[in-house]
Design a protein around this motif. Structure first.
Motif, PDB file in Angstrom:
ATOM      1  N   LEU A 105      -3.202   6.271   2.379  1.00 54.21           N
ATOM      2  CA  LEU A 105      -4.304   6.966   1.717  1.00 54.21           C
ATOM      3  C   LEU A 105      -3.720   7.743   0.543  1.00 54.21           C
ATOM      4  CD1 LEU A 105      -4.368  10.299   2.560  1.00 54.21           C
ATOM      5  CD2 LEU A 105      -4.873   9.252   4.764  1.00 54.21           C
ATOM      6  N   ASN A 106      -4.504   7.893  -0.520  1.00 55.63           N
ATOM      7  CA  ASN A 106      -4.020   8.627  -1.685  1.00 55.63           C
ATOM      8  C   ASN A 106      -5.174   9.308  -2.406  1.00 55.63           C
ATOM      9  OD1 ASN A 106      -5.240   6.675  -3.442  1.00 55.63           O
ATOM     10  ND2 ASN A 106      -3.405   5.399  -3.312  1.00 55.63           N
ATOM     11  N   VAL A 107      -4.807  10.258  -3.228  1.00 61.92           N
ATOM     12  CA  VAL A 107      -5.760  10.945  -4.097  1.00 61.92           C
ATOM     13  C   VAL A 107      -5.212  10.859  -5.511  1.00 61.92           C
ATOM     14  CG1 VAL A 107      -6.654  12.484  -2.321  1.00 61.92           C
ATOM     15  CG2 VAL A 107      -4.637  13.166  -3.634  1.00 61.92           C
ATOM     16  N   GLU A 108      -6.111  10.886  -6.494  1.00 61.55           N
ATOM     17  CA  GLU A 108      -5.690  10.750  -7.885  1.00 61.55           C
ATOM     18  C   GLU A 108      -6.527  11.649  -8.780  1.00 61.55           C
ATOM     19  OE1 GLU A 108      -6.474   6.867  -9.509  1.00 61.55           O
ATOM     20  OE2 GLU A 108      -8.230   6.581  -8.235  1.00 61.55           O
TER      21      GLU A 108
ATOM     22  N   ALA B  95     -10.133   8.910  -4.731  1.00 56.10           N
ATOM     23  CA  ALA B  95      -9.388   8.795  -3.481  1.00 56.10           C
ATOM     24  C   ALA B  95      -9.515   7.373  -2.958  1.00 56.10           C
ATOM     25  CB  ALA B  95      -9.900   9.795  -2.445  1.00 56.10           C
ATOM     26  N   GLY B  96      -8.492   6.938  -2.219  1.00 53.86           N
ATOM     27  CA  GLY B  96      -8.509   5.609  -1.626  1.00 53.86           C
ATOM     28  C   GLY B  96      -7.871   5.626  -0.248  1.00 53.86           C
TER      29      GLY B  96
ATOM     30  N   ARG C  78     -11.979   2.415  -2.442  1.00 54.70           N
ATOM     31  CA  ARG C  78     -11.684   3.507  -3.369  1.00 54.70           C
ATOM     32  C   ARG C  78     -12.971   4.027  -3.991  1.00 54.70           C
ATOM     33  NH1 ARG C  78      -7.316   5.476  -5.352  1.00 54.70           N
ATOM     34  NH2 ARG C  78      -6.117   3.737  -4.455  1.00 54.70           N
ATOM     35  N   GLY C  79     -13.034   5.344  -4.127  1.00 59.41           N
ATOM     36  CA  GLY C  79     -14.148   5.986  -4.800  1.00 59.41           C
ATOM     37  C   GLY C  79     -13.643   6.866  -5.930  1.00 59.41           C
TER      38      GLY C  79
ATOM     39  N   GLU D 102     -10.899  -2.743  -2.685  1.00 61.88           N
ATOM     40  CA  GLU D 102      -9.706  -2.882  -3.512  1.00 61.88           C
ATOM     41  C   GLU D 102      -8.665  -3.720  -2.776  1.00 61.88           C
ATOM     42  OE1 GLU D 102      -7.901   0.435  -6.160  1.00 61.88           O
ATOM     43  OE2 GLU D 102      -6.754   0.488  -4.269  1.00 61.88           O
ATOM     44  N   ALA D 103      -8.019  -4.620  -3.497  1.00 55.34           N
ATOM     45  CA  ALA D 103      -6.918  -5.426  -2.941  1.00 55.34           C
ATOM     46  C   ALA D 103      -5.743  -5.332  -3.893  1.00 55.34           C
ATOM     47  CB  ALA D 103      -7.349  -6.880  -2.761  1.00 55.34           C
ATOM     48  N   GLY D 104      -4.547  -5.168  -3.341  1.00 52.01           N
ATOM     49  CA  GLY D 104      -3.366  -4.981  -4.188  1.00 52.01           C
ATOM     50  C   GLY D 104      -2.182  -5.781  -3.709  1.00 52.01           C
ATOM     51  N   MET D 105      -1.246  -5.999  -4.636  1.00 54.43           N
ATOM     52  CA  MET D 105       0.024  -6.653  -4.318  1.00 54.43           C
ATOM     53  C   MET D 105       1.144  -5.720  -4.752  1.00 54.43           C
ATOM     54  SD  MET D 105       1.527 -10.381  -5.449  1.00 54.43           S
ATOM     55  CE  MET D 105       1.734  -9.906  -7.162  1.00 54.43           C
ATOM     56  N   HIS D 106       2.092  -5.477  -3.846  1.00 54.23           N
ATOM     57  CA  HIS D 106       3.173  -4.526  -4.084  1.00 54.23           C
ATOM     58  C   HIS D 106       4.521  -5.253  -4.032  1.00 54.23           C
ATOM     59  CE1 HIS D 106       0.735  -0.721  -3.374  1.00 54.23           C
ATOM     60  NE2 HIS D 106      -0.104  -1.707  -3.087  1.00 54.23           N
TER      61      HIS D 106
END
Length: 293
Positions: free
Chosen positions: A105-108, A142-143, A156-157, A173-177
């Motif tokens: 989880l994260n905030v931005e 945030a996500g 994510r919102g 949301e979909a991501g590649m790391h």
């Protein structure tokens, strides 16, 4: 006649003597032979000469020689296994020790620039000038989601805070790391709902009557630095494509707008009776703080 008989008798006696001697010698070893059966050569001085070595290169016949006796090579001593341990130590130094991550989880927070009509030429078709279609301001978001090795799935919102209105987005949301020790570069794709809220207008009645809703598609990329296995700080840049619509207003709503507008705006108010659509965009730069479990 007597002489002839004597000669024949002498011949018979001689033959019998030779046959007896040959039979007697069959059980005797051959002079000069070795116990193993190989013959040795007796020198003139009477000494026995040794049989030549058949593997001696000088005894090759016609360029060919019998193959040498087979021998089993001795194994080489094993070198001390220091290379593997050294590589493991180097890997531990490069690795952040993050371990397996399952939930994140994260905030931005940061800056956002929005144009509701980036790909539209005629502004009157969308808001008739009653609502500002471009804005710059702050962004918070945030996500939360899950991670499967190199891939993340989540939601994510975001809220863009501007002087004339707020832009809300909420979606998946979909991501590649690509984990590189403590660094974690990533690329993300998102899609979901977008809408304007707290719309303000200089004309009385227009703010309450005009509603703008639609969808967004987002592509973003960033870099996270893991300060510990569970905490990271990073930066992110994103670009959104906004597909928005404005429902047509009723005649009563248009009359209320005309009642509080000047003469030039009253003429434009009739344009709001038809539904409007627009394709816009948004660019955001944010700092991100994350937790990982």
């Amino acid at each position: 006649m007597i002489a002839r008989r004597a000669l024949c008798l002498l011949t018979v006696v001689t033959s019998a003597s030779l046959t007896s001697a040959a039979v007697a010698q069959q059980g005797q070893p051959i002079p000069g032979a070795s116990p193993s059966g190989s013959a040795s050569v007796t020198s003139p001085s009477g000494a026995a000469a040794a049989q030549p070595n058949p593997y001696d290169p000088s005894m090759q016949a016609g360029g060919l020689a019998p193959p040498p006796p087979m021998t089993t090579p001795e194994p080489e001593p094993a070198a001390p296994d220091g290379g593997t341990e050294r590589r493991l130590d180097e890997a531990r130094e490069r690795d952040s020790g993050r371990g397996l991550e399952i939930v994140w989880l994260n905030v931005e927070g940061g800056y956002e620039n929005v144009g509701l009509q980036t790909f539209n030429i005629d502004e009157d078709d969308f808001t008739a000038g009653f609502v500002s279609s471009a804005a710059n301001g702050g962004l918070i978001g945030a996500g939360v989601g899950v991670r499967l090795l190199y891939f993340t799935l989540g939601a994510r919102g975001r809220v863009g805070l501007f002087s004339d209105w707020q832009l809300f987005t909420l979606g998946g949301e979909a991501g590649m790391h690509l984990p590189l020790g403590k660094l974690d570069p990533h690329v993300d794709l998102g899609f979901g709902y977008a809408g304007l809220g707290s719309v303000k207008s200089a004309v009385s009645g227009a703010a309450d009557a005009i509603a703008i809703r639609g969808f967004y598609g987002r592509i973003s990329g960033g870099l996270d630095l893991y300060l510990s296995p569970v905490f990271s700080l990073g930066a992110n840049a994103s670009w959104e494509l906004l597909a928005l619509t404005r429902p047509g207003l009723s005649s009563g709503a248009i009359d209320r707008i005309k009642g509080g507008a000047a003469a030039p705006q009253q003429a434009k108010a009739d344009l709001l009776a038809a539904e409007g659509s627009s394709v816009g965009s948004a660019l955001a730069l944010t700092a991100v703080a994350g937790l990982h479990f």
